[in-house]
Design a protein around this motif. Structure first.
Motif, mmCIF file in Angstrom:
data_model
loop_
_atom_site.group_PDB
_atom_site.id
_atom_site.type_symbol
_atom_site.label_atom_id
_atom_site.label_comp_id
_atom_site.label_asym_id
_atom_site.label_seq_id
_atom_site.Cartn_x
_atom_site.Cartn_y
_atom_site.Cartn_z
ATOM 1 N N HIS A 65 0.872 -1.176 0.000
ATOM 2 C CA HIS A 65 0.000 0.000 0.000
ATOM 3 C C HIS A 65 0.912 1.229 0.000
ATOM 4 O O HIS A 65 2.140 1.100 0.052
ATOM 5 C CB HIS A 65 -0.897 0.015 1.232
ATOM 6 C CG HIS A 65 -1.726 -1.224 1.412
ATOM 7 N ND1 HIS A 65 -2.945 -1.401 0.788
ATOM 8 C CD2 HIS A 65 -1.514 -2.353 2.122
ATOM 9 C CE1 HIS A 65 -3.439 -2.590 1.120
ATOM 10 N NE2 HIS A 65 -2.591 -3.191 1.931
ATOM 11 N N CYS A 112 -4.815 5.659 0.165
ATOM 12 C CA CYS A 112 -3.784 4.738 -0.294
ATOM 13 C C CYS A 112 -3.426 5.154 -1.721
ATOM 14 O O CYS A 112 -4.298 5.449 -2.533
ATOM 15 C CB CYS A 112 -4.313 3.308 -0.268
ATOM 16 S SG CYS A 112 -3.132 2.113 -0.918
ATOM 17 N N GLU A 114 -1.302 3.345 -3.799
ATOM 18 C CA GLU A 114 -0.704 2.235 -4.544
ATOM 19 C C GLU A 114 -1.833 1.267 -4.872
ATOM 20 O O GLU A 114 -2.530 0.817 -3.957
ATOM 21 C CB GLU A 114 0.346 1.550 -3.653
ATOM 22 C CG GLU A 114 1.061 0.387 -4.301
ATOM 23 C CD GLU A 114 2.096 0.833 -5.310
ATOM 24 O OE1 GLU A 114 2.858 1.766 -5.017
ATOM 25 O OE2 GLU A 114 2.104 0.249 -6.414
ATOM 26 N N CYS A 164 -3.804 -1.593 -4.921
ATOM 27 C CA CYS A 164 -3.561 -2.753 -4.063
ATOM 28 C C CYS A 164 -4.672 -3.785 -4.135
ATOM 29 O O CYS A 164 -4.691 -4.722 -3.343
ATOM 30 C CB CYS A 164 -3.364 -2.287 -2.629
ATOM 31 S SG CYS A 164 -4.725 -1.274 -2.034
ATOM 32 N N HIS A 203 -9.099 -0.757 -3.567
ATOM 33 C CA HIS A 203 -8.028 0.219 -3.311
ATOM 34 C C HIS A 203 -8.604 1.626 -3.098
ATOM 35 O O HIS A 203 -8.183 2.352 -2.193
ATOM 36 C CB HIS A 203 -7.062 0.179 -4.500
ATOM 37 C CG HIS A 203 -6.328 1.431 -4.780
ATOM 38 N ND1 HIS A 203 -5.311 1.893 -3.982
ATOM 39 C CD2 HIS A 203 -6.458 2.344 -5.772
ATOM 40 C CE1 HIS A 203 -4.844 3.036 -4.482
ATOM 41 N NE2 HIS A 203 -5.521 3.320 -5.558
HETATM 42 CU CU1 CUA Z 1 -4.033 0.017 -0.364
HETATM 43 CU CU2 CUA Z 1 -4.336 0.930 -2.469
#
Ligand code: CUA
Length: 273
Positions: free
Chosen positions: A193, A228, A230, A232, A236
């Motif tokens: 993340h 977040c 990234e 994920c 997300h």
């Molecule tokens: Cu955790 Cu995108």
């Protein structure tokens, strides 16, 4: 192409390039300010100042190089079929256009390095530490009483966790006190993340098996969005949270309330709501 037509096309390029050049330089400087998140930490201020400094240098270089280029194109364009004077090499110019970029790079390196040292500075042991756990798909921040700030009782027992659940109404809110160094320790339970708060002008990856951490000193009260950063997994986009910067007094009250709530919940039998 006949000479008259060529002359006209060159003239057109020259006339058009002047406003384009000024527009570009102006746009670059304006863009450096507009749309930037407001820095709310001492570290973010330094990064923002560095960004403006680099932008100004880049703007000056862009305008100078383009101006020299256009000048050369127009001034030394082909006027007739005579071969112009032929020159080979010029030591003064060679030295100059090697030295100027070196000086610029050294200035940028030193300026960047100074900011980097401040941003990557380690928080003192007595600073408030938040243990931030990233998981699919939310965050959980654990505050430990013996590590709650410079005035913490090092023998104190107890901790509480603010844990988010995916879904807009369940986004967690993490409080931090104003004017104090706060350390975020980042861990992941599953995948990578990234902990990102726009107004910190900073984000850091949260990697399984790694202990990434950073520190900030907030100087502006308020509530600021984080997320977040990234990709994920499926949800997300739901990994959003808020950071609320409050006074030390308000922070201590919030901590006391969370500890009391936790103790009350622990006393309740499972059957109770
Ligand atoms: Cu955790 Cu995108």
């Amino acid at each position: 192409m006949c000479t008259a037509a060529r002359r006209w096309s060159l003239r057109a390029i020259f006339i058009l390039s002047v406003p384009v050049l000024f527009a570009f330089a102006g746009f670059e400087l304006a863009a450096a300010q507009v749309g930037q998140p407001e820095p709310i930490t001492e570290e973010a201020d330094k990064m923002h100042d560095l960004y403006l400094f680099v932008t100004v240098i880049a703007g000056i270089v862009a305008v100078a190089v383009e101006a020299a280029l256009i000048f050369a194109i127009v001034r030394y364009r082909k006027k007739n079929d005579e071969l112009p004077a032929q020159t080979h090499g010029n030591n003064a110019i060679e030295i100059l256009w090697t030295a100027i970029p070196i000086v610029i790079v050294v200035i940028l390196f030193v300026a960047s390095f100074m900011v980097l040292v401040d941003v990557e500075d380690e928080a003192p042991p007595e600073a408030l530490t938040i243990d931030m756990q990233g998981f699919q798909f939310q965050w959980a921040g654990t505050y430990t009483l013996k590590d709650i700030g410079p005035n913490a009782d090092r023998a104190a027992e107890g901790a509480f966790t603010v844990r988010g659940l995916a879904g807009e109404e369940n986004e967690p809110e993490f409080l931090i006190p104003i004017g104090e160094q706060v350390e975020f320790k980042l861990h992941s339970e599953d995948v990578i993340h990234s902990f990102y708060v726009r107004n910190f002008l900073y984000k850091l990856d949260v990697v399984p098996g790694r202990n990434n951490s950073f520190q900030v000193t907030a100087h502006t009260l308020g509530t600021f969005e984080g997320q977040c950063a990234e990709l994920c997994g499926t949800n997300h986009a739901l990994m959003r949270f808020t950071i609320k910067v409050v006074t030390r007094q308000e922070f201590d009250q919030w901590v006391a309330k969370n500890i009391a709530d936790g103790q009350a919940a622990a006393r309740q039998p499972d059957t109770a709501r």
